[in-house]
Design a protein around this motif. Structure first.
Motif, PDB file in Angstrom:
ATOM      1  N   ILE A   1      -3.121  -4.214   4.670  1.00 20.54           N
ATOM      2  CA  ILE A   1      -2.015  -5.077   5.091  1.00 20.54           C
ATOM      3  C   ILE A   1      -2.208  -6.487   4.536  1.00 20.54           C
ATOM      4  O   ILE A   1      -1.294  -7.082   3.948  1.00 20.54           O
ATOM      5  CB  ILE A   1      -1.943  -5.138   6.629  1.00 20.54           C
ATOM      6  N   GLU A   2      -3.403  -7.027   4.707  1.00 19.71           N
ATOM      7  CA  GLU A   2      -3.680  -8.393   4.278  1.00 19.71           C
ATOM      8  C   GLU A   2      -3.653  -8.522   2.761  1.00 19.71           C
ATOM      9  O   GLU A   2      -3.131  -9.507   2.217  1.00 19.71           O
ATOM     10  CB  GLU A   2      -5.037  -8.840   4.833  1.00 19.71           C
ATOM     11  N   SER A   3      -4.195  -7.540   2.061  1.00 22.21           N
ATOM     12  CA  SER A   3      -4.198  -7.612   0.600  1.00 22.21           C
ATOM     13  C   SER A   3      -2.815  -7.395   0.023  1.00 22.21           C
ATOM     14  O   SER A   3      -2.502  -7.903  -1.054  1.00 22.21           O
ATOM     15  CB  SER A   3      -5.198  -6.598   0.023  1.00 22.21           C
ATOM     16  N   SER A   4      -1.957  -6.635   0.714  1.00 22.83           N
ATOM     17  CA  SER A   4      -0.558  -6.529   0.292  1.00 22.83           C
ATOM     18  C   SER A   4       0.108  -7.893   0.356  1.00 22.83           C
ATOM     19  O   SER A   4       0.785  -8.322  -0.591  1.00 22.83           O
ATOM     20  CB  SER A   4       0.195  -5.533   1.186  1.00 22.83           C
ATOM     21  N   PHE A   5      -0.082  -8.579   1.462  1.00 23.44           N
ATOM     22  CA  PHE A   5       0.512  -9.905   1.646  1.00 23.44           C
ATOM     23  C   PHE A   5      -0.020 -10.896   0.607  1.00 23.44           C
ATOM     24  O   PHE A   5       0.732 -11.717   0.065  1.00 23.44           O
ATOM     25  CB  PHE A   5       0.184 -10.401   3.060  1.00 23.44           C
ATOM     26  N   ASP A   6      -1.312 -10.811   0.309  1.00 22.02           N
ATOM     27  CA  ASP A   6      -1.958 -11.775  -0.585  1.00 22.02           C
ATOM     28  C   ASP A   6      -1.820 -11.450  -2.066  1.00 22.02           C
ATOM     29  O   ASP A   6      -2.413 -12.132  -2.903  1.00 22.02           O
ATOM     30  CB  ASP A   6      -3.446 -11.897  -0.242  1.00 22.02           C
ATOM     31  N   LEU A   7      -1.031 -10.428  -2.404  1.00 14.62           N
ATOM     32  CA  LEU A   7      -0.748 -10.201  -3.821  1.00 14.62           C
ATOM     33  C   LEU A   7      -0.239 -11.474  -4.480  1.00 14.62           C
ATOM     34  O   LEU A   7      -0.562 -11.775  -5.629  1.00 14.62           O
ATOM     35  CB  LEU A   7       0.299  -9.095  -3.979  1.00 14.62           C
TER      36      LEU A   7
ATOM     37  N   HIS B   1      -5.798   1.215  -5.597  1.00 16.10           N
ATOM     38  CA  HIS B   1      -6.906   2.165  -5.463  1.00 16.10           C
ATOM     39  C   HIS B   1      -7.175   2.529  -4.010  1.00 16.10           C
ATOM     40  O   HIS B   1      -7.177   3.714  -3.656  1.00 16.10           O
ATOM     41  CB  HIS B   1      -8.153   1.591  -6.126  1.00 16.10           C
ATOM     42  N   LYS B   2      -7.393   1.535  -3.145  1.00 19.77           N
ATOM     43  CA  LYS B   2      -7.578   1.880  -1.737  1.00 19.77           C
ATOM     44  C   LYS B   2      -6.280   2.442  -1.162  1.00 19.77           C
ATOM     45  O   LYS B   2      -6.305   3.342  -0.319  1.00 19.77           O
ATOM     46  CB  LYS B   2      -8.031   0.674  -0.925  1.00 19.77           C
ATOM     47  N   GLY B   3      -5.146   1.916  -1.630  1.00 21.50           N
ATOM     48  CA  GLY B   3      -3.865   2.456  -1.176  1.00 21.50           C
ATOM     49  C   GLY B   3      -3.716   3.922  -1.512  1.00 21.50           C
ATOM     50  O   GLY B   3      -3.195   4.719  -0.717  1.00 21.50           O
ATOM     51  N   ALA B   4      -4.171   4.325  -2.702  1.00 16.73           N
ATOM     52  CA  ALA B   4      -4.110   5.737  -3.095  1.00 16.73           C
ATOM     53  C   ALA B   4      -5.037   6.583  -2.241  1.00 16.73           C
ATOM     54  O   ALA B   4      -4.693   7.711  -1.855  1.00 16.73           O
ATOM     55  CB  ALA B   4      -4.462   5.882  -4.572  1.00 16.73           C
ATOM     56  N   LEU B   5      -6.229   6.052  -1.929  1.00 16.44           N
ATOM     57  CA  LEU B   5      -7.168   6.805  -1.092  1.00 16.44           C
ATOM     58  C   LEU B   5      -6.647   6.931   0.336  1.00 16.44           C
ATOM     59  O   LEU B   5      -6.813   7.975   0.980  1.00 16.44           O
ATOM     60  CB  LEU B   5      -8.532   6.128  -1.110  1.00 16.44           C
ATOM     61  N   ALA B   6      -5.991   5.890   0.832  1.00  9.98           N
ATOM     62  CA  ALA B   6      -5.379   5.978   2.160  1.00  9.98           C
ATOM     63  C   ALA B   6      -4.259   7.021   2.170  1.00  9.98           C
ATOM     64  O   ALA B   6      -4.082   7.764   3.149  1.00  9.98           O
ATOM     65  CB  ALA B   6      -4.843   4.611   2.581  1.00  9.98           C
ATOM     66  N   ALA B   7      -3.499   7.087   1.086  1.00  8.99           N
ATOM     67  CA  ALA B   7      -2.448   8.102   0.973  1.00  8.99           C
ATOM     68  C   ALA B   7      -3.055   9.502   0.922  1.00  8.99           C
ATOM     69  O   ALA B   7      -2.527  10.441   1.528  1.00  8.99           O
ATOM     70  CB  ALA B   7      -1.603   7.840  -0.271  1.00  8.99           C
TER      71      ALA B   7
ATOM     72  N   PHE C   1       0.826  -1.207   0.000  1.00  5.77           N
ATOM     73  CA  PHE C   1       0.000   0.000   0.000  1.00  5.77           C
ATOM     74  C   PHE C   1       0.863   1.260   0.000  1.00  5.77           C
ATOM     75  O   PHE C   1       0.409   2.326  -0.423  1.00  5.77           O
ATOM     76  CB  PHE C   1      -0.956  -0.008   1.209  1.00  5.77           C
ATOM     77  N   VAL C   2       2.111   1.150   0.477  1.00  5.39           N
ATOM     78  CA  VAL C   2       3.069   2.255   0.366  1.00  5.39           C
ATOM     79  C   VAL C   2       3.696   2.251  -1.025  1.00  5.39           C
ATOM     80  O   VAL C   2       3.722   3.272  -1.717  1.00  5.39           O
ATOM     81  CB  VAL C   2       4.170   2.155   1.438  1.00  5.39           C
ATOM     82  N   ALA C   3       4.192   1.083  -1.443  1.00  5.23           N
ATOM     83  CA  ALA C   3       4.899   0.979  -2.723  1.00  5.23           C
ATOM     84  C   ALA C   3       4.011   1.349  -3.900  1.00  5.23           C
ATOM     85  O   ALA C   3       4.424   2.097  -4.798  1.00  5.23           O
ATOM     86  CB  ALA C   3       5.444  -0.438  -2.897  1.00  5.23           C
ATOM     87  N   GLU C   4       2.772   0.843  -3.915  1.00  9.72           N
ATOM     88  CA  GLU C   4       1.881   1.104  -5.048  1.00  9.72           C
ATOM     89  C   GLU C   4       0.797   2.130  -4.734  1.00  9.72           C
ATOM     90  O   GLU C   4       0.440   2.929  -5.594  1.00  9.72           O
ATOM     91  CB  GLU C   4       1.239  -0.203  -5.522  1.00  9.72           C
ATOM     92  N   GLY C   5       0.270   2.121  -3.508  1.00  8.57           N
ATOM     93  CA  GLY C   5      -0.782   3.076  -3.173  1.00  8.57           C
ATOM     94  C   GLY C   5      -0.282   4.507  -3.192  1.00  8.57           C
ATOM     95  O   GLY C   5      -0.890   5.387  -3.830  1.00  8.57           O
TER      96      GLY C   5
END
Length: 490
Positions: free
Chosen positions: A340-346, A364-370, A292-296
């Motif tokens: 966190i879980e979806s990052s791991f489950d990539l 997408h959610k990573g960008a919204l969290a950012a 979520f940091v790397a891509e979000g």
């Protein structure tokens, strides 16, 4: 170690590869083909595209080669100090992580078909390309004629290549860094417009981060006649595949968006890398929680930099924000997994649609969290602090020295910049599966925006009348707005 690559029958799409391994002092060696590629966190099994493989001495004596896993072989060297491995590879796919050859184009991702001997991944590599004529070569590797050189296997397989007689090229310079733009396809680029806009967002990113990690950078673009959108980051280049080649505004907007996104990866993931990925282990999954940091964050910044650089206007930027919001709330607003879980489950099914209401998109959610974090920090400090500072500290402490960061490292830096604990952010936005609607509207109000989600999944961002001037001033400020005239013309 040395590779020779030829294409004897372009219509067959097969690469013919001869790999020479010198300096052998063992009776048995094992050679490994990567099972995945950086930028795509899933097992891809490139070995399925190898039709045959054999090993021999330098003089041509056949050696015993045995496959011991799906992408690993053992060679009985019989006392030979130099071994040649000959094999072919079917290169017939055109996406940003594949390889493709025909009569007019060689598009090579070395990660697909190059191997390394166990224990020698840090050895230097050279590659000779037996091209059919005086073709142009676009690649981030050091080049002399048709010979490429890499310091080690990591650099080799993180450097894609386009070669063709018809590839088009332009270049520009920002703060001493030379940027190359390569285009292959049926189009006539408006180079004046492209150079202007690319220069702007490159300058904005470098001004934000303070420096660029490389002396040179290559935008490699393959433009197809059919609809396509895909980009992959590399250590001093990006590979982008787009289409259709109608040269309309949609294609150009896509080119800007994916190019700005991939350029920010030169910091975020190429150098600012999760500790679980440093170094890459190409033999198996490299699980990590911080995609979520790397891509979000990269997805969020890709379009924001275009707005801050003056490439996108306010309307265009808000339109892109609405796209991220629509994709999240339409597809995964009720998902059970956290970021966190979806990052791991990539590595499990991150690039597939998957079952209903299970995972979220780290993009997408990573960008919204950012976005939530950025606007929270800006509102709290009246723009004196922001996600910019978080990324700058990640670069200074982890990216520039090239040491991996942990989830806790990221959390510590965020709270350092915030000047307070932000447990609500971790609990709701990163580690939980709470809907983001309320938090988004809470921070969006600071910049005069309000999000409305309709029952059909559509999302609309409205500008409060009383905040139009504030919005114009602050989306989301420009690092380079105070450039001198000489810097503007650089």
């Amino acid at each position: 170690m040395h590779y020779k690559i030829a294409v004897t029958k372009p219509e067959s799409h097969f690469l013919n590869i001869t790999w020479t391994i010198p300096g052998i002092d063992q009776d048995v060696i094992e050679i490994q083909l990567p099972a995945w590629r950086p930028g795509r966190y899933e097992i891809q099994n490139f070995a399925k595209n190898i039709q045959f493989i054999e090993a021999s001495s330098k003089e041509g004596k056949k050696l015993i080669i045995e496959k011991i896993t799906k992408d690993r072989w053992r060679i009985d060297t019989q006392g030979e100090t130099v071994v040649q491995v000959t094999y072919n590879y079917f290169a017939a796919i055109q996406n940003a992580g594949s390889s493709y050859v025909d009569e007019e184009l060689w598009y090579l991702n070395f990660i697909n078909f190059c191997m390394y001997p166990e224990g020698r991944i840090d050895d230097p590599f050279t590659i000779d390309l037996e091209l059919p004529g005086p073709w142009h070569i676009a690649c981030g590797l050091s080049k002399q004629g048709n010979r490429l050189s890499a310091q080690n296997f990591y650099q080799l397989v993180d450097s894609p290549l386009l070669a063709s007689a018809t590839i088009q090229h332009n270049a520009y310079e920002v703060r001493g860094v030379k940027f190359h733009i390569w285009m292959h396809g049926n189009l006539k680029p408006n180079w004046k417009r492209i150079e202007r806009d690319f220069r702007r967002f490159s300058r904005e990113q470098i001004a934000t981060m303070g420096e660029f990690p490389e002396d040179e950078y290559h935008f490699l673009n393959l433009i197809l006649p059919t609809a396509f959108y895909h980009g992959v980051e590399h250590h001093n280049s990006t590979m982008v595949v787009l289409g259709p080649d109608d040269e309309g505004e949609g294609l150009y907007t896509d080119l800007l968006g994916v190019s700005s996104h991939e350029l920010f990866h030169a910091w975020n993931i190429i150098r600012i890398r999760p500790e679980e990925l440093l170094p890459y282990d190409f033999t198996k999954e490299n699980y990590f929680q911080t995609c979520f940091v790397a891509e979000g964050c990269t997805t969020y910044y890709g379009d924001l930099f275009l707005k801050r650089a003056g490439v996108f206007d306010e309307k265009a930027y808000i339109k892109e924000l609405q796209v991220y919001m629509k994709r999240h709330f339409e597809n995964s607003a009720e998902a059970s997994q956290s970021l966190i879980e979806s990052s791991f489950d990539l590595w499990l099914d991150g690039y597939e649609r998957g079952i209903p209401n299970r995972k979220v998109s780290v993009y997408h959610k990573g960008a919204l969290a950012a976005l939530i974090l950025d606007l929270y920090l800006r509102r709290k400090s009246n723009h004196r602090q922001s996600l910019d500072k978080v990324m700058q500290l990640l670069w200074e402490r982890f990216g520039k020295p090239f040491v991996g960061y942990s989830l806790q490292d990221y959390m510590n830096i965020v709270e350092e910049v915030a000047g307070e604990p932000v447990g609500w952010y971790w609990d709701e936005c990163i580690m939980g599966n709470e809907p983001l609607e309320n938090r988004l509207n809470e921070v969006l109000s600071f910049v005069g925006l309000q999000m409305t989600i309709f029952s059909n999944g559509n999302v609309q961002l409205n500008v409060h009348e009383d905040f139009k001037a504030q919005l114009q001033r602050s989306i989301w400020l420009s690092t380079t707005q105070q450039l001198t005239p000489s810097e503007e013309e650089e």
